[in-house]
Design a protein around this motif. Structure first.
Motif, PDB file in Angstrom:
ATOM      1  N   SER A 195     -10.360  67.344  70.714  1.00  0.00           N
ATOM      2  CA  SER A 195     -10.008  65.926  70.848  1.00  0.00           C
ATOM      3  C   SER A 195     -11.146  65.105  70.255  1.00  0.00           C
ATOM      4  N   VAL A 196     -10.866  63.829  70.014  1.00  0.00           N
ATOM      5  CA  VAL A 196     -11.876  62.923  69.463  1.00  0.00           C
ATOM      6  C   VAL A 196     -12.089  61.800  70.469  1.00  0.00           C
ATOM      7  N   LEU A 230     -16.251  64.730  68.189  1.00  0.00           N
ATOM      8  CA  LEU A 230     -15.278  65.783  68.479  1.00  0.00           C
ATOM      9  C   LEU A 230     -15.680  66.485  69.762  1.00  0.00           C
ATOM     10  N   LEU A 243     -12.239  72.820  61.527  1.00  0.00           N
ATOM     11  CA  LEU A 243     -11.835  71.506  62.007  1.00  0.00           C
ATOM     12  C   LEU A 243     -10.615  71.067  61.205  1.00  0.00           C
ATOM     13  N   VAL A 261      -8.312  65.737  62.103  1.00  0.00           N
ATOM     14  CA  VAL A 261      -9.497  65.483  62.932  1.00  0.00           C
ATOM     15  C   VAL A 261     -10.660  65.039  62.041  1.00  0.00           C
ATOM     16  N   CYS A 316     -10.105  61.498  60.955  1.00  0.00           N
ATOM     17  CA  CYS A 316     -10.360  60.601  62.099  1.00  0.00           C
ATOM     18  C   CYS A 316     -11.842  60.265  62.223  1.00  0.00           C
ATOM     19  N   CYS A 317     -12.685  61.238  61.941  1.00  0.00           N
ATOM     20  CA  CYS A 317     -14.135  61.087  62.098  1.00  0.00           C
ATOM     21  C   CYS A 317     -14.842  60.816  60.775  1.00  0.00           C
TER      22      CYS A 317
END
Length: 154
Positions: free
Chosen positions: A76-77, A82, A102, A106, A109-110
């Motif tokens: 999850s973020v 993470l 990863l 994800v 998202c980061c």
């Protein structure tokens, strides 16, 4: 290795007159160094680069967690970091080569790209791994770096 040996330099001792002057302070013992507080955290840290397939590898960190190929994981973020933990119904896992892959969504998202280095913080007692991307490290260290570099924290 050849060459002349350099003799050590020794400065002659001088006495101050009547305990006055710049040498008076030298009669006192030097101050004791500050002993750092012992570390109480159980975290195991590592740095890793994200490869072109989104994999990161750090044997020490993953060994501390006890993660091996096929260990089921949930990712999850939270606040740009993470958060990865073991989960019997987890859809992610360690690769057969011992890498953590990863997923693309994800990484996006980061804002993680190929070649980006991440800070891995493993908490074995919680079976948890935190992966800090560069943008999060910038935020976490901004005040500290500003102070160390002579500026005011923002």
């Amino acid at each position: 290795m050849t060459g002349a040996v350099i003799a050590p330099v020794a400065f002659p001792a001088t006495r101050s007159q009547g305990g006055r002057g710049p040498m008076a302070a030298s009669n006192r013992p030097p101050p004791l160094p500050t002993v750092p507080t012992p570390r109480t955290e159980t975290a195991v840290y590592g740095m890793a680069a994200v490869d072109c397939r989104g994999r990161v590898a750090d044997r020490t960190v993953f060994a501390a967690l006890g993660w091996v190929a096929g260990t089921p994981l949930a990712i999850s973020v939270t606040h740009g970091t993470l958060v990865i933990g073991t989960d019997p119904s987890g859809v992610f896992g360690m690769t057969s080569q011992g890498h953590l892959r990863l997923p693309a969504h994800v990484r996006h998202c980061c804002e993680l790209g190929s070649g980006d280095r991440v800070l891995l913080a493993a908490y074995p007692d919680r079976e948890l791994l935190l992966v800090h991307p560069p943008m999060v490290l910038d935020l976490l260290l901004a005040d500290c770096h500003a102070t160390l570099l002579g500026g005011d924290p923002a």
